[in-house]
Design a protein around this motif. Sequence first.
Motif, PDB file in Angstrom:
ATOM      1  N   VAL A 212     -12.402  14.723   6.523  1.00 10.43           N
ATOM      2  CA  VAL A 212     -10.996  14.915   6.178  1.00 10.43           C
ATOM      3  C   VAL A 212     -10.393  15.862   7.210  1.00 10.43           C
ATOM      4  CG1 VAL A 212      -9.386  15.721   4.428  1.00 10.43           C
ATOM      5  CG2 VAL A 212     -11.489  14.567   3.735  1.00 10.43           C
ATOM      6  N   ILE A 214      -6.934  17.680   8.878  1.00 14.60           N
ATOM      7  CA  ILE A 214      -5.545  18.076   8.637  1.00 14.60           C
ATOM      8  C   ILE A 214      -4.926  18.457   9.969  1.00 14.60           C
ATOM      9  CG2 ILE A 214      -4.044  19.772   7.541  1.00 14.60           C
ATOM     10  CD1 ILE A 214      -7.402  19.103   6.015  1.00 14.60           C
ATOM     11  N   HIS A 244      -4.755  13.487   7.795  1.00 19.71           N
ATOM     12  CA  HIS A 244      -3.527  13.812   7.068  1.00 19.71           C
ATOM     13  C   HIS A 244      -2.578  14.539   8.027  1.00 19.71           C
ATOM     14  CE1 HIS A 244      -5.092  12.865   2.987  1.00 19.71           C
ATOM     15  NE2 HIS A 244      -6.237  13.061   3.601  1.00 19.71           N
ATOM     16  N   ALA A 281      -1.449  20.869   2.191  1.00 19.29           N
ATOM     17  CA  ALA A 281      -2.138  20.015   3.158  1.00 19.29           C
ATOM     18  C   ALA A 281      -3.642  20.035   2.936  1.00 19.29           C
ATOM     19  CB  ALA A 281      -1.797  20.461   4.581  1.00 19.29           C
ATOM     20  N   SER A 285      -5.514  16.945   0.391  1.00 21.85           N
ATOM     21  CA  SER A 285      -6.103  16.021   1.360  1.00 21.85           C
ATOM     22  C   SER A 285      -7.252  15.218   0.781  1.00 21.85           C
ATOM     23  CB  SER A 285      -6.599  16.800   2.589  1.00 21.85           C
ATOM     24  OG  SER A 285      -7.649  17.701   2.214  1.00 21.85           O
TER      25      SER A 285
END
Length: 664
Positions: A212, A214, A244, A281, A285
């Motif tokens: 993941v 950001i 993201h 965020a 996420s």
Amino acid sequence: MTVSLPSHPHLDFHDNNNDQCQRIQNAYTHNLGWKHLRSLRTSPTTLDYRQTTIRNNKYGLDTLLFVLDGPDQAAAYYPLMCRFGYTVHVIVSGAERGLSGSILKTTLEKTGCDHRVILHDVGNRISATGDEETWSMEMASIVTRLSRVFRPRATFYIQRQHPLSHALKTMAENEKTVAIGLPADDVIHALWISDLPLEALEQWHTPDINLVVITDRRPHSLSRLLQSAERSFFLGDQVNLMIHMEQSSDAVTRMHVGQFPWQHGKKILRHRIRKGGLMPAIIESWYPKHNDDYAVILEDDISVSPLFYVWAKYSILQYRYTSAQTKEEEDLRKMMYGVSLYSPRNLELHPAGRRPFHPDNVLLNHYPPRMPYVSQVPCSWGAVYFPEHWREFHEYLTIRLMDLSQDQLLNVTVPKSRSERWKKSWKKYFIELVYLRAYVMLYPNFQSFESFSTNHLETGTHVKTNVKRLNAISAFLVPLMQRDTILAQLPNHRLPTYSDLPVLDLWGYLRTHDELDETASQWHTRVSTCPRTTGTFDPQDLLCPFPPPEVPVPEPPKKPKKIKTVYAVEPIEYVTMYNNNQQQQQQQQQQQQQHIMDEEYVPQPIDVAIMPSEPDDGSNLWDDHWLDLLGELDYMNELYNRVHSRPNEDLRDILTADAELDLD
């Protein structure tokens, strides 16, 4: 039709039973007639099962199976299959494919690796004619038949773009067995497989680990992160990449993530349409789909070691899928909420400010060198988070933030923690949760802070000038492990059992799990009125506010007496009258207040579902954790100057002196 079975010239039925069994086994293995009959069979026979029973009695029931097609695969798997402490069956594809069983056997004997390895050369059972797909199907059919006899706990093969890999994977799915396909270059980084218990090995495909990422508008930093992740070893697993992007991400960032090729799984892109800030965020996420769903959370100014996934997979299988020896150890394992990829150089939660940290100063007199440890401090610079704890944190944070924007009934604090200053940092609230739950995270402890992720302290929202970044980066940048020395550096060349791991609290002091739990239990009574519950991953017991201070009920006013006033000019009588409606309202309020005081108070957790929602104004909330870091760059610059102004003094002595000052 009558078939005469071949006989063995040296078989003597007058010998004792053990000798007979040995001679029967030799005849079955070496007699040419029996070999010919075995080559004609496509399913196991009674004699197959008899030989299986003999082998099981001799070597034990736990077995593994390796399928090798050619000398390159044998060279790749050789270091691993010689490390196991139980029976290993090896099926080789024969001399026609470049590797005969006799050659491999000679190699194993010369290196002393033949005492638990049983070879099976099936080259003479497969037709030499036909294409690769036909050959692969025949090979998979033989492997299926033999695996039904051997009953291996796991089957290993080399993962490649070849029909045999697909056939073996399909075979494992149909037979409901565990087939582990490793790329040839990744095998050397998975030697710790031999240290895992078989029940953990059987769960090889169970953990679902996702990346993941950001990002906002730092395309160069993002590119560095993605390229470092792309070059990593993923052990043949399918790893999804989720990126993201903030609402303010620029066109270069959006174009780059759209065109970046990800070969290890799915690539999923998300783009916000309203500014959220760092806290949403991070928290929004990822949300776990199930209890075997994991996330490696990375910001775009991070880069990772090519071995980061190896460290994460090994740690998860060791501490999440290995059976605990005792019920107490099983309960303790529930306290681990993640695996850090980063080795911190600083402690950030002391009230006086950030302090340098070296784990040797805490552990060296109590534990062997390079011992990994668990700490309560959450890592935001590259870490794997576990599903149950992250789901609990989601619910906890939702109610905490809603309460802060509404009635502010909750009074959850962490005593003597610098995180209390952070009002808009997600780590502040995670620290609250781990403190009240006694949760911990696994940290690496390799030489010279060698890590699996590092932070480049990029200029951006919080670090405004490049001069401050360059002066302070040495306090946060750590070397990435490029050469695989994980097993070489770990004590006893393996991850220790969970109960043997050192335990550190939020401030870097050595503690025990019982001490952390006792501290959490005592502080729980200061922040919540509900009784404490553990092991359920439900934060409701932490969210029971204390009643507001009692407001004294005023006594009802007495009815004034009539006052008679005599005037010299003309007698006038004044009478003060009260409105009946006003008297009734006062009486009702008094009765309600009295009813509240008389009713026994029953604490109830806050239910976020019935709380009113505030509209999102789209403002960018700064992360106080980063603001704290920005404010301390001067201290880090001072430390940097001290190190370079005293070249004859070891850095560890300076860090130790600072730690002793902090203890005072």
